[in-house]
Design an enzyme around this catalytic site. Structure first.
Site, PDB file in Angstrom:
ATOM      1  N   LYS A 124      -7.829   5.878  -4.219  1.00  0.00           N
ATOM      2  CA  LYS A 124      -7.727   7.336  -4.108  1.00  0.00           C
ATOM      3  C   LYS A 124      -9.056   8.020  -4.426  1.00  0.00           C
ATOM      4  CE  LYS A 124      -2.776   7.706  -4.625  1.00  0.00           C
ATOM      5  NZ  LYS A 124      -1.680   7.798  -5.579  1.00  0.00           N
ATOM      6  N   LYS A 152      -0.976   0.819  11.424  1.00  0.00           N
ATOM      7  CA  LYS A 152       0.140   1.106  10.518  1.00  0.00           C
ATOM      8  C   LYS A 152       0.450   2.613  10.564  1.00  0.00           C
ATOM      9  CE  LYS A 152       1.364   1.761   5.787  1.00  0.00           C
ATOM     10  NZ  LYS A 152       1.093   1.873   4.398  1.00  0.00           N
ATOM     11  N   LYS A 210       0.538   8.806   7.067  1.00  0.00           N
ATOM     12  CA  LYS A 210       0.014  10.181   7.091  1.00  0.00           C
ATOM     13  C   LYS A 210      -1.498  10.173   7.165  1.00  0.00           C
ATOM     14  CE  LYS A 210       1.805  11.475   3.209  1.00  0.00           C
ATOM     15  NZ  LYS A 210       2.856  10.500   2.903  1.00  0.00           N
TER      16      LYS A 210
HETATM   17  P1  ADP Z   1       1.969   7.274   3.898  1.00  0.00           P
HETATM   18  O1  ADP Z   1       1.265   5.958   4.176  1.00  0.00           O
HETATM   19  O2  ADP Z   1       2.353   7.967   5.159  1.00  0.00           O
HETATM   20  O3  ADP Z   1       1.176   8.159   2.942  1.00  0.00           O
HETATM   21  P2  ADP Z   1       3.592   6.749   1.599  1.00  0.00           P
HETATM   22  O4  ADP Z   1       2.504   5.927   0.988  1.00  0.00           O
HETATM   23  O5  ADP Z   1       3.893   8.104   1.014  1.00  0.00           O
HETATM   24  O6  ADP Z   1       3.320   6.901   3.169  1.00  0.00           O
HETATM   25  O7  ADP Z   1       4.905   5.848   1.616  1.00  0.00           O
HETATM   26  C1  ADP Z   1       6.142   6.169   1.034  1.00  0.00           C
HETATM   27  C2  ADP Z   1       7.059   4.974   1.222  1.00  0.00           C
HETATM   28  O8  ADP Z   1       7.225   4.652   2.611  1.00  0.00           O
HETATM   29  C3  ADP Z   1       6.506   3.697   0.567  1.00  0.00           C
HETATM   30  O9  ADP Z   1       7.596   3.040  -0.071  1.00  0.00           O
HETATM   31  C4  ADP Z   1       6.003   2.844   1.697  1.00  0.00           C
HETATM   32  O10 ADP Z   1       6.206   1.476   1.439  1.00  0.00           O
HETATM   33  C5  ADP Z   1       6.863   3.304   2.877  1.00  0.00           C
HETATM   34  N1  ADP Z   1       6.059   3.271   4.120  1.00  0.00           N
HETATM   35  C6  ADP Z   1       5.074   4.141   4.458  1.00  0.00           C
HETATM   36  N2  ADP Z   1       4.531   3.832   5.655  1.00  0.00           N
HETATM   37  C7  ADP Z   1       5.192   2.734   6.092  1.00  0.00           C
HETATM   38  C8  ADP Z   1       5.093   1.927   7.273  1.00  0.00           C
HETATM   39  N3  ADP Z   1       4.234   2.214   8.240  1.00  0.00           N
HETATM   40  N4  ADP Z   1       5.924   0.869   7.395  1.00  0.00           N
HETATM   41  C9  ADP Z   1       6.827   0.581   6.406  1.00  0.00           C
HETATM   42  N5  ADP Z   1       6.967   1.290   5.280  1.00  0.00           N
HETATM   43  C10 ADP Z   1       6.164   2.363   5.105  1.00  0.00           C
END
Ligand code: ADP
Ligand code: TRP
Length: 321
Positions: free
Chosen positions: A110, A190, A193
């Site tokens: 981060k 992947k 966001k």
């Molecule tokens: P982002 O990558 O969009 O910021 P987060 O880190 O907030 O998403 O993820 C929140 C939850 O969703 C976590 O438990 C994460 O494992 C799951 N998650 C996020 N993106 C994916 C993905 N592409 N495939 C599977 N699980 C995901």
């Protein structure tokens, strides 16, 4: 068996969040006493915007309920509704070596992204340990990215029990969702966001269909067979379609004669149909503006009651009373 997990309120939920976090959480509410919370204190470590925080917490609560979280079975609350968690975080920080936090990947990632290296961001895993230990949690389902934070939690719990006696806190087991397929985003990376390649779970039909039509594809002509390996269309389609519909979609790729435009349209249809029940429930929830607040208030009462008991035990063990 107490199952606990937290989700950060950080914007619109996408299909990756659904399959990676919400759907497994909703399934687990039948297997034990589920405590699910919205990690609003944690969200403040990387963004300090009161209006956005309020809005994101509310949106996440609505979306989670629409995805099937059942407040009659799971205790659903916002983290900050149980401020006792801060006291436990402090107590845990007294046994937490600086080096344990300094090696955490998420802090390094981060700050490398440009997020200010404030104390809360550094101490993030201690608050997370407090979230878990405050409710005597046995199992903590999380994504792979949270594995190290669970190790920190177990480490701190062990140190705490060594210092104050066995049984002062319950040592939790992580349930790492290794098996959850990584959901691919619209550009083939992947879905995240951070990559601006997400397909939201909820949204107006037209813009959602438009997003799907923008999926990156190659220039294979309509008549020719389309590659099935590494196909974003197929990877997403598999999540939404029945086995037979998906087999038909694969066959149409292999045979050729169907253009990418049509294949994407079929994907969009499946996506729209898949989330139809959640969308309907969401609409219903929105008709009662007080409902979400009521659910969170009731959840907070139950969570606080449990937290109070656990914290009283810990306060006695450490000599605060
Ligand atoms: P982002 O990558 O969009 O910021 P987060 O880190 O907030 O998403 O993820 C929140 C939850 O969703 C976590 O438990 C994460 O494992 C799951 N998650 C996020 N993106 C994916 C993905 N592409 N495939 C599977 N699980 C995901
Ligand atoms: N850090 C978790 C995430 O970003 C959210 C979280 C906060 C959490 N406290 C928790 C998850 C306690 C499980 C248990 O996804």
């Amino acid at each position: 068996m107490r199952i606990l997990t937290g989700l950060q309120p950080s914007g619109k939920l996408h299909v990756g969040n659904y399959f990676g976090a919400m759907e497994p959480a909703v399934r687990l509410q039948d297997e034990g006493e589920a405590f699910y919370f919205i990690a609003d204190y944690h969200a403040m470590t990387s963004s300090q915007n009161p209006a956005a925080l309020r809005e994101n917490v509310r949106e996440l609560a609505i979306d989670f309920l629409a995805c099937g979280l059942d407040p009659a079975r799971a205790v659903f609350f916002r983290q900050s509704a149980v401020p006792e968690v801060n006291e436990l975080a402090w107590l845990l920080s007294t046994v937490c070596p600086m080096g344990l936090l300094a090696k955490c990947h998420s802090y390094k990632d981060k700050t490398a992204q440009g997020i200010a290296a404030n104390h809360a961001l550094f101490a993030y895993p201690v608050l997370m340990a407090a979230d878990i230990l405050l409710y005597d949690s046995n199992q903590v389902p999380v994504g792979k990215d949270q594995k190290q934070h669970l190790e920190v939690t177990r480490d701190l719990a062990g140190k705490f029990n060594e210092t104050y006696g066995d049984g002062t806190v319950v040592i939790p087991d992580p349930i790492i969702r290794e098996d959850t397929a990584l959901v691919i985003g619209l550009d083939g990376q992947k879905m995240s966001k951070s990559y601006h390649n997400t397909l939201p779970i909820f949204g107006e039909e037209k813009p959602m269909r438009k997003l799907i039509m923008k999926i990156t594809t190659d220039s294979t002509p309509v008549e020719a067979p389309k590659p099935t390996a590494n196909s974003t269309i197929l990877a997403l389609h598999k999540l939404f379609a029945s086995a037979s519909d998906h087999a038909a979609m694969v066959a149409d790729h292999e045979l050729g004669g169907v253009g990418y435009g049509d294949l994407k349209k079929r994907l969009a249809d499946q996506y729209w149909e898949f989330f139809a029940p959640m969308r309907a429930l969401r609409e219903e929830i929105l008709t009662d503006p007080g409902y979400v607040d009521q659910v969170l208030a009731a959840g907070a009462l139950r969570a606080r009651d449990e937290a109070g008991k656990v914290l009283a035990r810990i306060r006695r063990a450490v000599g605060l009373c």
